[in-house]
Design an enzyme around this catalytic site. Structure first.
Site, PDB file in Angstrom:
ATOM      1  N   HIS A  81       0.880  -1.183   0.000  1.00 49.31           N
ATOM      2  CA  HIS A  81       0.000   0.000   0.000  1.00 49.31           C
ATOM      3  C   HIS A  81       0.915   1.231   0.000  1.00 49.31           C
ATOM      4  O   HIS A  81       0.996   1.970   0.987  1.00 49.31           O
ATOM      5  CB  HIS A  81      -0.914  -0.051   1.225  1.00 49.31           C
ATOM      6  CG  HIS A  81      -2.106   0.854   1.153  1.00 49.31           C
ATOM      7  ND1 HIS A  81      -2.356   1.696   0.082  1.00 49.31           N
ATOM      8  CD2 HIS A  81      -3.135   1.065   2.041  1.00 49.31           C
ATOM      9  CE1 HIS A  81      -3.478   2.371   0.303  1.00 49.31           C
ATOM     10  NE2 HIS A  81      -3.959   2.004   1.477  1.00 49.31           N
TER      11      HIS A  81
ATOM     12  N   ASP B 198      -2.966  -2.010  12.358  1.00 49.43           N
ATOM     13  CA  ASP B 198      -3.941  -2.066  11.256  1.00 49.43           C
ATOM     14  C   ASP B 198      -4.874  -3.234  11.567  1.00 49.43           C
ATOM     15  O   ASP B 198      -4.592  -4.059  12.455  1.00 49.43           O
ATOM     16  CB  ASP B 198      -3.179  -2.265   9.929  1.00 49.43           C
ATOM     17  CG  ASP B 198      -4.090  -2.266   8.698  1.00 49.43           C
ATOM     18  OD1 ASP B 198      -5.250  -1.826   8.798  1.00 49.43           O
ATOM     19  OD2 ASP B 198      -3.631  -2.715   7.623  1.00 49.43           O
TER      20      ASP B 198
ATOM     21  N   CYS C 194      -3.753   3.192   9.720  1.00 47.41           N
ATOM     22  CA  CYS C 194      -4.096   3.698   8.386  1.00 47.41           C
ATOM     23  C   CYS C 194      -5.603   3.896   8.219  1.00 47.41           C
ATOM     24  O   CYS C 194      -6.028   4.603   7.312  1.00 47.41           O
ATOM     25  CB  CYS C 194      -3.556   2.745   7.325  1.00 47.41           C
ATOM     26  SG  CYS C 194      -4.173   1.062   7.497  1.00 47.41           S
TER      27      CYS C 194
ATOM     28  N   ARG D 281      -3.196  12.131   3.575  1.00 47.13           N
ATOM     29  CA  ARG D 281      -3.327  11.393   2.308  1.00 47.13           C
ATOM     30  C   ARG D 281      -3.588  12.379   1.161  1.00 47.13           C
ATOM     31  O   ARG D 281      -3.041  12.242   0.071  1.00 47.13           O
ATOM     32  CB  ARG D 281      -4.495  10.378   2.372  1.00 47.13           C
ATOM     33  CG  ARG D 281      -4.367   9.242   3.380  1.00 47.13           C
ATOM     34  CD  ARG D 281      -3.305   8.234   3.009  1.00 47.13           C
ATOM     35  NE  ARG D 281      -3.433   7.634   1.692  1.00 47.13           N
ATOM     36  CZ  ARG D 281      -4.177   6.580   1.374  1.00 47.13           C
ATOM     37  NH1 ARG D 281      -4.875   5.978   2.299  1.00 47.13           N
ATOM     38  NH2 ARG D 281      -4.211   6.102   0.133  1.00 47.13           N
TER      39      ARG D 281
HETATM   40  N1   CP Z   1      -6.243   3.731   4.523  1.00 44.11           N
HETATM   41  C1   CP Z   1      -6.964   3.506   3.394  1.00 44.11           C
HETATM   42  O1   CP Z   1      -6.413   3.166   2.322  1.00 44.11           O
HETATM   43  O2   CP Z   1      -8.295   3.683   3.568  1.00 44.11           O
HETATM   44  P1   CP Z   1      -9.454   3.368   2.506  1.00 44.11           P
HETATM   45  O3   CP Z   1      -9.593   1.887   2.436  1.00 44.11           O
HETATM   46  O4   CP Z   1     -10.647   4.053   3.075  1.00 44.11           O
HETATM   47  O5   CP Z   1      -9.037   3.937   1.171  1.00 44.11           O
HETATM   48  N1  NVA Z   2      -4.713  -3.936   5.541  1.00 38.38           N
HETATM   49  C1  NVA Z   2      -5.951  -3.289   5.241  1.00 38.38           C
HETATM   50  C2  NVA Z   2      -5.714  -1.872   4.864  1.00 38.38           C
HETATM   51  C3  NVA Z   2      -6.942  -1.074   4.515  1.00 38.38           C
HETATM   52  C4  NVA Z   2      -6.641   0.322   4.103  1.00 38.38           C
HETATM   53  C5  NVA Z   2      -6.652  -4.055   4.128  1.00 38.38           C
HETATM   54  O1  NVA Z   2      -5.957  -4.498   3.190  1.00 38.38           O
HETATM   55  O2  NVA Z   2      -7.862  -4.219   4.170  1.00 38.38           O
END
Ligand code: CP
Ligand code: NVA
Length: 311
Positions: free
Chosen positions: A129, A221, A261, A289
């Site tokens: 990410h 997370d 996040c 962001r």
């Molecule tokens: N942190 C993040 O990427 O959040 P969303 O899934 O809301 O885009």
């Molecule tokens: N690790 C999480 C991050 C979401 C922004 C996922 O992949 O769902």
């Protein structure tokens, strides 16, 4: 042409440049200063999973800079009916100046990029990410001044965000301690690359209490990332000891900040008490962001020399 699929697609100098430009964009926003560096530019945003932050920050970033973003849900495209990634990439390349993709599989984004004639940005995959982590670097710098002598402790699942953070910590020169239950460690290859290619100081410490002892930043997370819903019961039980709660935060430095996040699952990986505490920086983290997406977009979608904008 440059893609941003892994955080390592950028050099340390390019990351520094993006962080500096994002700082300028943050100032611009607060001073109501309008720029149109992406006038007449379009960004296609393909989502195979839902999103709040990534979608809205990219869309607003494009609009603020005079450009246009298109939200494209995977199933509303012919992709959902079996059109190939190759054909979609080739066709979209004739319409837009960049494509952001949130995909179930990292390979989908890599394949798209192979056939795309415009820059491709990873808006989250099961492996990385990078846009989240670029913005996290911005937040860390904002709160801690620099990366020097910092320790970031990751508590929870060794997932996509964790992989990108490990690589980013190694590139930017701060220590990362990773505390996960057995079987949920981050990708081995990511750890090896961080250590060998970037001389990263990556420590694996199973015990979450010991892991947070010298932390300047605690980061967590969700335990159940998108696409892992079937593993819910097993994961809730395996991660029990890895909750970021008031007791764990008290074991760390007084100056520690807590990052996530988002979206958070309150009462699972983090308690409401910690998420809403003075030490939590999660809302600033989410705000950033927007500023960082702008810098990423100018870097990838325009011919502007960033150094000219940050002088
Ligand atoms: N942190 C993040 O990427 O959040 P969303 O899934 O809301 O885009
Ligand atoms: N690790 C999480 C991050 C979401 C922004 C996922 O992949 O769902």
């Amino acid at each position: 042409m440059k893609h941003l699929i892994s955080i390592t697609d950028l050099s340390v100098e390019e990351i520094d440049e993006i962080l500096r430009l994002a700082e300028r964009f943050k100032e611009d926003r607060y001073r109501n200063r309008i720029t149109d560096y992406l006038r007449n530019r379009s960004l296609a945003m393909i989502f195979e999973y839902p999103s709040t932050r990534t979608r809205v920050s990219f869309e607003v970033a494009m609009a603020d800079l005079g450009g246009h973003a298109l939200y494209l849900s995977w199933n509303d495209l012919q992709l959902g009916r079996g059109e190939t990634i190759r054909d979609t990439a080739k066709v979209l390349s004739r319409y837009v100046h960049g494509v952001m993709i949130r995909a179930k599989k990292h390979e989908t984004i890599e394949e798209f990029a192979r056939h795309s004639e415009v820059p491709v940005i990873n808006g989250l995959s099961d492996f990385e990410h990078p846009c989240q982590v670029l913005s996290d670097l911005f937040t860390i710098k904002e709160y801690k001044g620099s990366f020097r002598n910092l320790t970031l402790t990751w508590v929870g699942d060794g997932n996509n965000v964790c992989n990108s953070l490990i690589l980013a910590s190694a590139m930017m020169g701060f220590r990362m301690v990773v505390s996960t239950p057995e079987g949920y460690e981050p990708d081995e290859d990511v750890i090896r690359r961080a250590r060998e290619e970037f001389n990263g100081d990556i420590i694996i410490e199973k015990d979450p209490v010991r892991a947070v002892e010298n932390a300047d930043i605690i980061y967590t997370d969700v335990w159940i990332s998108m696409g892992m819903e079937d593993e819910r019961d097993r994961r809730l039980s395996d991660f029990r000891e890895y909750q970021v709660n008031e007791m764990l935060v008290r074991k760390s430095k007084e100056s520690v900040i807590v990052m996530h996040c988002l979206p958070a699952h309150r009462g699972e990986e983090i308690t409401s008490g910690v998420l809403d505490s003075e030490q939590s920086v999660v809302i600033d983290q989410a705000e950033n962001r927007l500023h960082v997406q702008k810098a990423i977009l100018v870097r990838l979608l325009s011919d502007i020399e960033i150094s000219e904008l940050t002088e």
